[in-house]
Scaffold this motif. Sequence first.
Motif, PDB file in Angstrom:
ATOM      1  N   LYS A   1       0.858  -1.179   0.000  1.00  0.00           N
ATOM      2  CA  LYS A   1       0.000   0.000   0.000  1.00  0.00           C
ATOM      3  C   LYS A   1       0.902   1.239   0.000  1.00  0.00           C
ATOM      4  CE  LYS A   1      -3.872  -2.313   1.481  1.00  0.00           C
ATOM      5  NZ  LYS A   1      -4.964  -2.497   0.651  1.00  0.00           N
ATOM      6  N   THR A   2       0.527   2.238  -0.805  1.00  0.00           N
ATOM      7  CA  THR A   2       1.328   3.451  -0.894  1.00  0.00           C
ATOM      8  C   THR A   2       0.503   4.649  -0.461  1.00  0.00           C
ATOM      9  OG1 THR A   2       0.691   3.757  -3.203  1.00  0.00           O
ATOM     10  CG2 THR A   2       2.745   2.573  -2.780  1.00  0.00           C
ATOM     11  N   LEU A   3       1.181   5.668   0.058  1.00  0.00           N
ATOM     12  CA  LEU A   3       0.516   6.902   0.449  1.00  0.00           C
ATOM     13  C   LEU A   3       0.410   7.819  -0.760  1.00  0.00           C
ATOM     14  CD1 LEU A   3       2.376   7.562   3.802  1.00  0.00           C
ATOM     15  CD2 LEU A   3       0.057   6.759   3.530  1.00  0.00           C
ATOM     16  N   GLN A   4      -0.739   8.411  -0.947  1.00  0.00           N
ATOM     17  CA  GLN A   4      -0.959   9.323  -2.064  1.00  0.00           C
ATOM     18  C   GLN A   4      -0.848  10.761  -1.548  1.00  0.00           C
ATOM     19  OE1 GLN A   4      -1.363   8.218  -5.229  1.00  0.00           O
ATOM     20  NE2 GLN A   4      -0.929   6.251  -4.284  1.00  0.00           N
ATOM     21  N   PRO A   5      -0.045  11.605  -2.187  1.00  0.00           N
ATOM     22  CA  PRO A   5       0.143  12.973  -1.694  1.00  0.00           C
ATOM     23  C   PRO A   5      -1.082  13.856  -1.949  1.00  0.00           C
ATOM     24  CG  PRO A   5       1.374  12.632  -3.711  1.00  0.00           C
ATOM     25  CD  PRO A   5       0.792  11.309  -3.333  1.00  0.00           C
ATOM     26  N   PHE A   6      -1.293  14.834  -1.035  1.00  0.00           N
ATOM     27  CA  PHE A   6      -2.330  15.842  -1.238  1.00  0.00           C
ATOM     28  C   PHE A   6      -1.977  16.723  -2.431  1.00  0.00           C
ATOM     29  CE2 PHE A   6      -3.543  15.516   3.371  1.00  0.00           C
ATOM     30  CZ  PHE A   6      -4.850  15.127   3.130  1.00  0.00           C
ATOM     31  N   VAL A   7      -0.686  16.972  -2.581  1.00  0.00           N
ATOM     32  CA  VAL A   7      -0.202  17.879  -3.613  1.00  0.00           C
ATOM     33  C   VAL A   7       0.472  17.053  -4.707  1.00  0.00           C
ATOM     34  CG1 VAL A   7       1.276  19.875  -4.023  1.00  0.00           C
ATOM     35  CG2 VAL A   7       0.184  19.590  -1.798  1.00  0.00           C
ATOM     36  N   ASP A   8       0.203  17.399  -5.951  1.00  0.00           N
ATOM     37  CA  ASP A   8       0.810  16.669  -7.065  1.00  0.00           C
ATOM     38  C   ASP A   8       2.334  16.747  -6.995  1.00  0.00           C
ATOM     39  OD1 ASP A   8      -1.648  15.989  -8.097  1.00  0.00           O
ATOM     40  OD2 ASP A   8      -1.766  17.773  -9.368  1.00  0.00           O
ATOM     41  N   ALA A   9       2.995  15.736  -7.536  1.00  0.00           N
ATOM     42  CA  ALA A   9       4.451  15.639  -7.443  1.00  0.00           C
ATOM     43  C   ALA A   9       5.161  16.794  -8.135  1.00  0.00           C
ATOM     44  CB  ALA A   9       4.921  14.316  -8.026  1.00  0.00           C
ATOM     45  N   GLY A  10       4.585  17.364  -9.178  1.00  0.00           N
ATOM     46  CA  GLY A  10       5.248  18.435  -9.908  1.00  0.00           C
ATOM     47  C   GLY A  10       4.974  19.825  -9.352  1.00  0.00           C
ATOM     48  N   HIS A  11       4.200  19.918  -8.295  1.00  0.00           N
ATOM     49  CA  HIS A  11       3.821  21.220  -7.740  1.00  0.00           C
ATOM     50  C   HIS A  11       5.038  21.913  -7.119  1.00  0.00           C
ATOM     51  CE1 HIS A  11       1.654  24.179  -5.324  1.00  0.00           C
ATOM     52  NE2 HIS A  11       0.627  23.974  -6.158  1.00  0.00           N
ATOM     53  N   PRO A  12       5.162  23.241  -7.279  1.00  0.00           N
ATOM     54  CA  PRO A  12       6.317  23.970  -6.725  1.00  0.00           C
ATOM     55  C   PRO A  12       6.410  23.922  -5.199  1.00  0.00           C
ATOM     56  CG  PRO A  12       5.048  25.377  -8.221  1.00  0.00           C
ATOM     57  CD  PRO A  12       4.313  24.094  -8.096  1.00  0.00           C
ATOM     58  N   LEU A  13       5.330  23.580  -4.527  1.00  0.00           N
ATOM     59  CA  LEU A  13       5.354  23.487  -3.062  1.00  0.00           C
ATOM     60  C   LEU A  13       6.326  22.416  -2.583  1.00  0.00           C
ATOM     61  CD1 LEU A  13       4.042  24.640  -0.530  1.00  0.00           C
ATOM     62  CD2 LEU A  13       2.280  22.903  -0.724  1.00  0.00           C
ATOM     63  N   HIS A  14       6.544  21.379  -3.387  1.00  0.00           N
ATOM     64  CA  HIS A  14       7.475  20.309  -3.011  1.00  0.00           C
ATOM     65  C   HIS A  14       8.927  20.795  -2.963  1.00  0.00           C
ATOM     66  CE1 HIS A  14       4.965  16.761  -2.640  1.00  0.00           C
ATOM     67  NE2 HIS A  14       4.250  17.201  -3.668  1.00  0.00           N
ATOM     68  N   ASP A  15       9.218  21.914  -3.610  1.00  0.00           N
ATOM     69  CA  ASP A  15      10.588  22.445  -3.601  1.00  0.00           C
ATOM     70  C   ASP A  15      10.994  22.958  -2.223  1.00  0.00           C
ATOM     71  OD1 ASP A  15      10.735  21.852  -6.274  1.00  0.00           O
ATOM     72  OD2 ASP A  15      10.223  23.888  -6.935  1.00  0.00           O
ATOM     73  N   PHE A  16      10.026  23.223  -1.348  1.00  0.00           N
ATOM     74  CA  PHE A  16      10.315  23.744  -0.007  1.00  0.00           C
ATOM     75  C   PHE A  16      10.629  22.633   1.003  1.00  0.00           C
ATOM     76  CE2 PHE A  16       7.593  27.101  -1.813  1.00  0.00           C
ATOM     77  CZ  PHE A  16       8.481  28.164  -1.698  1.00  0.00           C
ATOM     78  N   PHE A  17      10.482  21.394   0.597  1.00  0.00           N
ATOM     79  CA  PHE A  17      10.659  20.281   1.529  1.00  0.00           C
ATOM     80  C   PHE A  17      11.679  19.281   0.977  1.00  0.00           C
ATOM     81  CE2 PHE A  17       6.308  21.796   1.987  1.00  0.00           C
ATOM     82  CZ  PHE A  17       6.283  22.089   3.340  1.00  0.00           C
ATOM     83  N   PRO A  18      12.522  18.700   1.861  1.00  0.00           N
ATOM     84  CA  PRO A  18      13.449  17.650   1.430  1.00  0.00           C
ATOM     85  C   PRO A  18      12.686  16.352   1.137  1.00  0.00           C
ATOM     86  CG  PRO A  18      13.917  18.362   3.698  1.00  0.00           C
ATOM     87  CD  PRO A  18      12.722  19.102   3.230  1.00  0.00           C
ATOM     88  N   PRO A  19      13.370  15.341   0.613  1.00  0.00           N
ATOM     89  CA  PRO A  19      12.704  14.048   0.379  1.00  0.00           C
ATOM     90  C   PRO A  19      12.125  13.480   1.680  1.00  0.00           C
ATOM     91  CG  PRO A  19      14.839  14.096  -0.693  1.00  0.00           C
ATOM     92  CD  PRO A  19      14.745  15.338   0.134  1.00  0.00           C
ATOM     93  N   ARG A  20      11.059  12.712   1.559  1.00  0.00           N
ATOM     94  CA  ARG A  20      10.328  12.229   2.745  1.00  0.00           C
ATOM     95  C   ARG A  20      11.161  11.318   3.635  1.00  0.00           C
ATOM     96  NH1 ARG A  20       5.589  13.161   3.996  1.00  0.00           N
ATOM     97  NH2 ARG A  20       5.314  11.160   5.007  1.00  0.00           N
ATOM     98  N   VAL A  21      12.161  10.667   3.091  1.00  0.00           N
ATOM     99  CA  VAL A  21      12.990   9.782   3.904  1.00  0.00           C
ATOM    100  C   VAL A  21      13.679  10.564   5.028  1.00  0.00           C
ATOM    101  CG1 VAL A  21      15.047   9.925   2.462  1.00  0.00           C
ATOM    102  CG2 VAL A  21      14.632   7.877   3.797  1.00  0.00           C
ATOM    103  N   TRP A  22      13.938  11.840   4.797  1.00  0.00           N
ATOM    104  CA  TRP A  22      14.578  12.678   5.816  1.00  0.00           C
ATOM    105  C   TRP A  22      13.644  13.032   6.956  1.00  0.00           C
ATOM    106  CZ3 TRP A  22      19.554  12.979   6.359  1.00  0.00           C
ATOM    107  CH2 TRP A  22      20.349  12.679   5.257  1.00  0.00           C
ATOM    108  N   ALA A  23      12.345  12.817   6.775  1.00  0.00           N
ATOM    109  CA  ALA A  23      11.393  13.055   7.861  1.00  0.00           C
ATOM    110  C   ALA A  23      11.635  12.086   9.017  1.00  0.00           C
ATOM    111  CB  ALA A  23       9.961  12.918   7.352  1.00  0.00           C
TER     112      ALA A  23
END
Length: 110
Positions: free
Chosen positions: A44-66
């Motif tokens: 089972k995979t988690l689906q993001p609220f925000v699309d992968a290409g959205h510029p908002l993802h540029d403000f966050f590191p990869p999820r593994v760093w969480a």
Amino acid sequence: MLDKLVGMAMLIVATTVFLYYTTWTLLMVRRKLQSDPSMWYGAKTLQPFVDAGHPLHDFFPPRVWAIRLPVIIILLGCAVVGSFLGMVMIRSNRKKAAKAKATAAGKKKA
């Protein structure tokens, strides 16, 4: 007055870090789990609220760093606390040994 400013600055930094981390870990991923047919074990995979290409993802590191960042911070914190306690125990033991040596030397003279 300076202590109030320092306290307020620490509170603002802590709130900012909390909000950033919460947004990164909780809001950037939808909690709905979907079956991924491309994986042979049907994970089972988690689906993001925000699309992968959205510029908002540029403000966050990869999820593994969480997960990595808190683990690294906890390990470093434990190392610092353990080192501090070790130094305090060594210094305390040295003082006790010096005091016992001085007491023993004083008894020999008398």
